[in-house]
Write an enzyme that holds these catalytic residues in place. Structure first.
Site, PDB file in Angstrom:
ATOM      1  N   HIS A 262       0.837  -1.200   0.000  1.00 37.07           N
ATOM      2  CA  HIS A 262       0.000   0.000   0.000  1.00 37.07           C
ATOM      3  C   HIS A 262       0.877   1.257   0.000  1.00 37.07           C
ATOM      4  O   HIS A 262       0.766   2.106  -0.897  1.00 37.07           O
ATOM      5  CB  HIS A 262      -0.909  -0.026   1.236  1.00 37.07           C
ATOM      6  CG  HIS A 262      -1.815   1.164   1.346  1.00 37.07           C
ATOM      7  ND1 HIS A 262      -3.150   1.096   1.012  1.00 37.07           N
ATOM      8  CD2 HIS A 262      -1.589   2.434   1.737  1.00 37.07           C
ATOM      9  CE1 HIS A 262      -3.704   2.295   1.201  1.00 37.07           C
ATOM     10  NE2 HIS A 262      -2.778   3.119   1.649  1.00 37.07           N
ATOM     11  N   GLU A 263       1.776   1.351   0.958  1.00 38.19           N
ATOM     12  CA  GLU A 263       2.649   2.523   1.034  1.00 38.19           C
ATOM     13  C   GLU A 263       3.577   2.572  -0.177  1.00 38.19           C
ATOM     14  O   GLU A 263       3.914   3.655  -0.661  1.00 38.19           O
ATOM     15  CB  GLU A 263       3.447   2.537   2.345  1.00 38.19           C
ATOM     16  CG  GLU A 263       2.603   2.566   3.629  1.00 38.19           C
ATOM     17  CD  GLU A 263       1.519   3.652   3.655  1.00 38.19           C
ATOM     18  OE1 GLU A 263       1.722   4.711   3.028  1.00 38.19           O
ATOM     19  OE2 GLU A 263       0.470   3.432   4.294  1.00 38.19           O
ATOM     20  N   HIS A 266       1.802   4.349  -2.910  1.00 40.58           N
ATOM     21  CA  HIS A 266       1.893   5.802  -2.700  1.00 40.58           C
ATOM     22  C   HIS A 266       3.285   6.290  -3.114  1.00 40.58           C
ATOM     23  O   HIS A 266       3.443   7.334  -3.743  1.00 40.58           O
ATOM     24  CB  HIS A 266       1.705   6.148  -1.212  1.00 40.58           C
ATOM     25  CG  HIS A 266       0.284   6.131  -0.725  1.00 40.58           C
ATOM     26  ND1 HIS A 266      -0.711   6.872  -1.311  1.00 40.58           N
ATOM     27  CD2 HIS A 266      -0.312   5.481   0.312  1.00 40.58           C
ATOM     28  CE1 HIS A 266      -1.861   6.689  -0.643  1.00 40.58           C
ATOM     29  NE2 HIS A 266      -1.644   5.830   0.336  1.00 40.58           N
ATOM     30  N   GLU A 292      -4.665   7.729  -3.168  1.00 43.45           N
ATOM     31  CA  GLU A 292      -5.113   6.469  -2.573  1.00 43.45           C
ATOM     32  C   GLU A 292      -5.337   5.401  -3.652  1.00 43.45           C
ATOM     33  O   GLU A 292      -5.174   4.210  -3.395  1.00 43.45           O
ATOM     34  CB  GLU A 292      -6.384   6.723  -1.751  1.00 43.45           C
ATOM     35  CG  GLU A 292      -6.749   5.629  -0.775  1.00 43.45           C
ATOM     36  CD  GLU A 292      -5.730   5.393   0.337  1.00 43.45           C
ATOM     37  OE1 GLU A 292      -4.762   6.167   0.483  1.00 43.45           O
ATOM     38  OE2 GLU A 292      -5.898   4.393   1.056  1.00 43.45           O
TER      39      GLU A 292
HETATM   40 ZN    ZN Z   1      -3.098   5.228   1.727  1.00 45.90          ZN
END
Ligand code: ZN
Length: 499
Positions: A262-263, A266, A292
């Site tokens: 997830h990170e 980003h 996101e």
């Molecule tokens: Zn996030």
């Protein structure tokens, strides 16, 4: 002064503001990772000074004049886009009276403390007067920011997702909610994934080597970034240097993998912003929803796909060794898609997460529009949780006091999480079509074409297009909830063996 000079002046000032923000980001990163606890007080002073210096640049009186000169002599298309965004930033920075800004800052910090103590005591009435004050201030803030046709809630949401309105979200969310609730009920009757692997204990160094290898394969550039640890994972950009954090629990390697991917998503967005425009809005992320979408795409569409696990399982076996005994790519793929309706948003699975968001969207709109009395919030919260998620909220701590957002004045923020899911699904579907099938690529661990597609269609544009326009240019269609719900139904029917 002719316009080209005015534009250069704007850029020079904006570059300084970006450097100051990046310096604040470095201080904040250090505070969350390595700073010794005793340094906290001075660190707060440092951050406050940096924020003040940034604000001085953002509200410099000369900006209005330079902007109007640029409007009279527009340059090429990217320059026009940069000026449009600079105007937007300037308006936002100057529209709020100083007295309101100060009152908001003071209330945020005290409301947050009241929230934390109310949450520990699981007693909403302790937080209620602070929430009342905060909502009143947010209403004033919205009145200052509001533009033609916007509701108060719209004006607040526009800070996070430019152009997004409550009316649009209602249209996106209504059909989605129906199908998500129906899907949750269907899965109750399906075949539940085996949870054995979830409880296997794996030492942290092994988990860390595994997740680093995966994020490296995604294309995260360790020459221009790092991964460290923090209680709550985050990604922060320090002028071309992108810091990710992750966390490890002895008995939940899938949490570490999901959080890091997830990170990492980003981080790829931040690393993909055009560095040649550093300091200009053209090198900044366009919205929270789009940001996101990049994290959710890698976490869910890649990391929870069958094709990914076919590639990843041998890597997992190599790093995690005996913990993998008796398991297979198929069983861990199924486990990574376990659906279990819960009380807590941050622990939610992919199929029920957006129902948590919809509860908050409905309630905060009613609060800001004055349609819901603050005293009635807990009861209404519990009712919606029952209707949407089918769970009974036992206390305020696990109910309306679970999130920090409202105490910090973040109204209009929650829906960006769901927008991220919707954009992610639409981008993934478009990439799948344009790359001739993502599955084949993921199965062979070749993530480059996907990363390059995202770079070409999303990352490199910064704030050049609005989120809505970016979505339409990348996928050929306006944002819709169809690609997301179709993807979820297809995947989860398969995992749960529902015909
Ligand atoms: Zn996030």
């Amino acid at each position: 002064m002719p316009a080209p000079d005015a534009y250069q002046q704007l850029l020079a000032l904006s570059r300084e503001a970006s450097l100051l923000s990046a310096t604040s980001a470095l201080l904040a990163w250090d505070q969350e990772t390595y700073m010794p606890t005793g340094a906290g007080e001075r660190r707060a002073d440092q951050l406050e000074l940096m924020a003040r210096l940034s604000h001085e640049r953002a509200t410099d009186e000369r900006i209005a004049d330079w902007l109007s000169q640029c409007a009279n002599a527009p340059g090429d298309e990217p320059q026009q886009a940069a000026v449009r965004e600079m105007q937007r930033d300037y308006d936002r920075a100057t529209k709020l009276p100083g007295k309101l800004v100060a009152e908001l800052a003071a209330t945020e910090s005290r409301a947050q403390q009241a929230w934390a103590s109310a949450r520990d005591a699981s007693d909403f009435t302790e937080f209620q007067p602070w929430l009342e004050k905060m909502v009143a201030l947010q209403q004033q803030k919205a009145d200052c920011l509001k533009q033609d046709g916007q509701t108060r809630w719209d004006a607040l949401a526009d800070l996070y997702e430019p152009g997004m309105r409550a009316a649009d979200l209602k249209n996106l969310f209504a059909p989605l909610r129906q199908r998500l609730v129906a899907l949750r009920q269907q899965l109750d009757l399906g075949k539940k994934p085996d949870e054995t692997f979830k409880h296997r204990e794996i030492p942290e160094p092994q988990q860390e080597a595994f997740v680093r290898a995966v994020v490296g394969s995604m294309g995260f550039d360790f020459e221009r970034g790092r991964i460290d640890r923090s209680t709550h994972p985050f990604c922060i950009s320090i002028a071309g240097d992108v810091r990710l954090t992750t966390r490890f629990h002895k008995d939940n390697v899938l949490d570490a993998l999901g959080s890091t991917m997830h990170e990492g998503g980003h981080g790829l967005y931040e690393q993909g912003l055009p560095t040649q425009h550093f300091g200009s809005p053209l090198a900044e992320a366009v919205s929270l929803g789009i940001h996101e979408s990049q994290s959710r795409l890698w976490e869910n569409h890649v990391g929870r796909s069958q094709a990914f696990w076919q590639w990843c399982w041998p890597q997992a076996q190599q790093h995690l060794d005996t913990a993998c005994a008796g398991q297979s790519a198929q069983s861990v793929y199924a486990l990574s898609n376990l659906v279990a309706p819960s009380l807590i948003r941050v622990e939610a699975d992919e199929a029920t997460y957006d129902l948590h968001v919809m509860v908050r969207f409905e309630l905060e709109q009613a609060l800001i529009d004055g349609d819901l009395k603050i005293a009635d919030l807990p009861a209404r919260w519990n009712e919606l949780y029952h209707d949407y998620l089918g769970v009974t909220v036992p206390d305020d701590r696990r109910g309306c006091l679970q999130d920090v957002h409202w105490s910090c004045g973040l109204f209009g923020y929650f829906p960006t999480y769901t927008l991220g899911n919707l954009y992610a699904a639409q981008f993934a579907a478009a990439a799948d079509e344009s790359l001739g099938g993502l599955d084949q690529l993921l199965q062979s661990g070749d993530f480059t074409p996907l990363r390059e597609w995202l770079h070409e269609h999303v990352h490199q544009h910064g704030r050049r297009y609005s989120p809505a326009e970016l979505c339409e240019r990348a996928t050929g269609a306006p944002l819709s909830s169809e690609p997301f719900i179709n993807y979820l139904e297809r995947k989860l029917h398969h995992v749960y063996e529902i015909a």
